[in-house]
Design a protein around this motif. Structure first.
Motif, PDB file in Angstrom:
ATOM      1  N   ASN A 110       0.856  -1.185   0.000  1.00 15.21           N
ATOM      2  CA  ASN A 110       0.000   0.000   0.000  1.00 15.21           C
ATOM      3  C   ASN A 110       0.899   1.244   0.000  1.00 15.21           C
ATOM      4  O   ASN A 110       1.785   1.388   0.847  1.00 15.21           O
ATOM      5  N   HIS A 111       0.646   2.128  -0.946  1.00 14.79           N
ATOM      6  CA  HIS A 111       1.487   3.315  -1.146  1.00 14.79           C
ATOM      7  C   HIS A 111       1.542   4.212   0.105  1.00 14.79           C
ATOM      8  O   HIS A 111       2.614   4.717   0.481  1.00 14.79           O
ATOM      9  N   VAL A 112       0.399   4.404   0.751  1.00  9.21           N
ATOM     10  CA  VAL A 112       0.368   5.295   1.926  1.00  9.21           C
ATOM     11  C   VAL A 112       1.123   4.650   3.093  1.00  9.21           C
ATOM     12  O   VAL A 112       1.896   5.306   3.800  1.00  9.21           O
ATOM     13  N   ALA A 114       3.556   2.722   2.823  1.00  6.51           N
ATOM     14  CA  ALA A 114       4.979   2.823   2.497  1.00  6.51           C
ATOM     15  C   ALA A 114       5.511   4.220   2.807  1.00  6.51           C
ATOM     16  O   ALA A 114       6.622   4.367   3.323  1.00  6.51           O
ATOM     17  N   HIS A 115       4.703   5.265   2.529  1.00  6.23           N
ATOM     18  CA  HIS A 115       5.122   6.624   2.927  1.00  6.23           C
ATOM     19  C   HIS A 115       5.343   6.644   4.443  1.00  6.23           C
ATOM     20  O   HIS A 115       6.329   7.201   4.925  1.00  6.23           O
ATOM     21  N   VAL A 116       4.416   6.070   5.185  1.00  8.01           N
ATOM     22  CA  VAL A 116       4.526   6.070   6.652  1.00  8.01           C
ATOM     23  C   VAL A 116       5.803   5.331   7.086  1.00  8.01           C
ATOM     24  O   VAL A 116       6.540   5.787   7.964  1.00  8.01           O
ATOM     25  N   VAL A 135       1.383  13.560   4.225  1.00 11.06           N
ATOM     26  CA  VAL A 135       0.855  14.712   3.469  1.00 11.06           C
ATOM     27  C   VAL A 135       1.391  14.696   2.040  1.00 11.06           C
ATOM     28  O   VAL A 135       2.569  14.929   1.812  1.00 11.06           O
ATOM     29  N   SER A 136       0.500  14.406   1.105  1.00 11.20           N
ATOM     30  CA  SER A 136       0.943  14.325  -0.287  1.00 11.20           C
ATOM     31  C   SER A 136      -0.115  14.946  -1.188  1.00 11.20           C
ATOM     32  O   SER A 136      -1.042  15.613  -0.711  1.00 11.20           O
ATOM     33  N   GLY A 137       0.008  14.670  -2.492  1.00  7.25           N
ATOM     34  CA  GLY A 137      -0.972  15.212  -3.429  1.00  7.25           C
ATOM     35  C   GLY A 137      -2.337  14.557  -3.261  1.00  7.25           C
ATOM     36  O   GLY A 137      -3.370  15.135  -3.574  1.00  7.25           O
ATOM     37  N   THR A 307       9.028  12.416  -1.546  1.00  8.99           N
ATOM     38  CA  THR A 307       8.182  12.344  -2.737  1.00  8.99           C
ATOM     39  C   THR A 307       8.142  10.878  -3.184  1.00  8.99           C
ATOM     40  O   THR A 307       8.854  10.029  -2.639  1.00  8.99           O
ATOM     41  N   ASP A 308       7.294  10.588  -4.178  1.00  7.89           N
ATOM     42  CA  ASP A 308       7.072   9.184  -4.530  1.00  7.89           C
ATOM     43  C   ASP A 308       8.368   8.492  -4.969  1.00  7.89           C
ATOM     44  O   ASP A 308       9.127   9.036  -5.775  1.00  7.89           O
ATOM     45  N   ASN A 309       8.593   7.322  -4.433  1.00  4.88           N
ATOM     46  CA  ASN A 309       9.835   6.589  -4.703  1.00  4.88           C
ATOM     47  C   ASN A 309       9.619   5.108  -4.435  1.00  4.88           C
ATOM     48  O   ASN A 309       8.728   4.728  -3.676  1.00  4.88           O
TER      49      ASN A 309
HETATM   50 ZN    ZN Z   1       2.867   9.454  -2.572  1.00  5.40          ZN
END
Ligand code: ZN
Ligand code: KG4
Length: 336
Positions: A110-112, A114-116, A135-137, A307-309
């Motif tokens: 899950n992308h979110v 992964a940000h966490v 906090v993203s787009g 940012t997305d990676n």
């Molecule tokens: Zn993102």
């Protein structure tokens, strides 16, 4: 263990090799910003086509940068949710092909989440539990994070995400897309006190956000309320810079206040800020000040991890794998 991560959920094509969930051996990110900029936002068809064209080369470069051969990859992790459906499908299909060919596990991430998790990758001192503002787009979410796969949603935006608000504000001010970086650049030459935008929910004891009001207030401020005469209004450099500074200050005020509220409410000792908006310099400064005052440990990943990676995808993928979670080869791309 080397996990290869793949991220194609939005407008960055990224492939990364990460060892043991933390050591980033490569993190190749190709942004499509130039292709989307004329439209002031991400065009799904363009994103999907660009991922398809780029992914093979990015994959090869990620292996090369990591100085690894393909047979040294132990698992494939891929963002399978949330995101643009066509864009996700490119990454998921590529990942399935690799996992099948190499006969290694496939892990849907899950992308979110992964940000966490990205905060953990860059900070040895960060320990569970921590409060996290993502906090993203596409997201403005506050979480209490107690393990790599355990988090409680404390609150979220009821309308626009913070990054989306920056992007829309930039469009109003006729600044380039993406809005975050161009607003913060213009804000450096503006007066944040020049306009006092309403800080929605700032006095509430609840963790919730709303950014659509400030966007409309900005529109009316620079254009006046008479829509038929908008084209007659000249956006001078001073108007743009002052409005950018005041807008940024408003969004930052709200984010800082709610992040600190999340720390107080949960009683945790650490706060992490992740996602594209975490790249904002003013937000970083203000949070550093607040955390210094309260003694909370502040963790903000370096920009390439904000940012997305794909490094964050490989990192979290490793944690899943190490704890026995793998996906089936019929893994779906799920947009929401
Ligand atoms: Zn993102
Ligand atoms: O996490 P991300 O790369 O992609 C999504 O998952 O959405 O975040 C992109 C968002 C965009 O809305 C962009 O305007 C915002 O992050 N952003 C910023 C800054 N850099 C990127 N917002 C504020 N200040 C910045 N410096």
């Amino acid at each position: 263990m080397n996990v290869l991560g793949i991220e194609t959920s939005c407008d960055e094509t990224s492939v990364s090799v990460v060892r043991d969930g933390r050591m980033i051996l490569s993190n190749v990110i190709r942004s499509q910003i130039e292709q989307h900029a004329p439209y002031r936002g991400v065009v799904p068809e363009i994103a999907c086509r660009a991922h398809t064209e780029e992914i093979d080369e990015i994959f090869r470069r990620a292996l090369m940068d990591a100085e690894r051969e393909i047979d040294q990859i132990d698992a494939i992790a891929v963002t399978n949710t949330p995101g643009l459906i066509g864009a996700l499908i490119v990454g998921v299909s590529f990942a399935k092909g690799l996992a099948m060919t190499l006969e290694v596990p496939l892990i849907g991430v899950n992308h979110v989440d992964a940000h966490v998790y990205s905060a953990m990758m860059a900070d040895d001192e960060l320990a569970y539990p921590y409060a996290c503002l993502a906090v993203s787009g596409g997201h403005t979410h506050a979480f209490l994070v107690t393990a790599f796969n355990e988090m409680e949603l404390l609150g979220a935006t009821i309308d626009d995400a913070a990054g989306e608000a920056f992007d829309k504000a930039a469009a109003i001010l006729e600044l380039p897309y993406p809005g975050g970086p161009s607003i913060s650049k213009a804000a450096m030459n503006g007066d944040p006190e020049s306009i006092r935008f309403k800080r929605t929910f700032i006095d509430s004891d609840e963790i919730k956000f709303s950014f659509s009001g400030v966007k409309t207030a900005l529109l009316y401020h620079v254009r006046g309320q008479n829509k038929t005469r908008w084209h007659e209004v000249e956006l001078t450099e001073k108007i743009v810079c002052d409005a950018a500074a005041a807008f940024q200050e408003c969004v930052v005020d709200v984010l800082v206040s709610k992040a600190m509220l999340a720390v107080r409410k949960t009683g945790v000792k650490s706060l992490a800020i992740v996602g594209g908006v975490a790249a904002n310099k003013r937000l970083r400064e203000r949070l550093a000040n607040e955390c210094a005052k309260t003694g909370a440990h502040l963790s903000i990943p370096p920009i390439a991890l904000c940012t997305d990676n794909a490094a964050m995808i490989a990192g979290l993928g490793y944690q899943y794998l190490a704890n026995g979670y793998v996906s089936d080869l019929d893994l779906s791309a799920v947009p929401t």
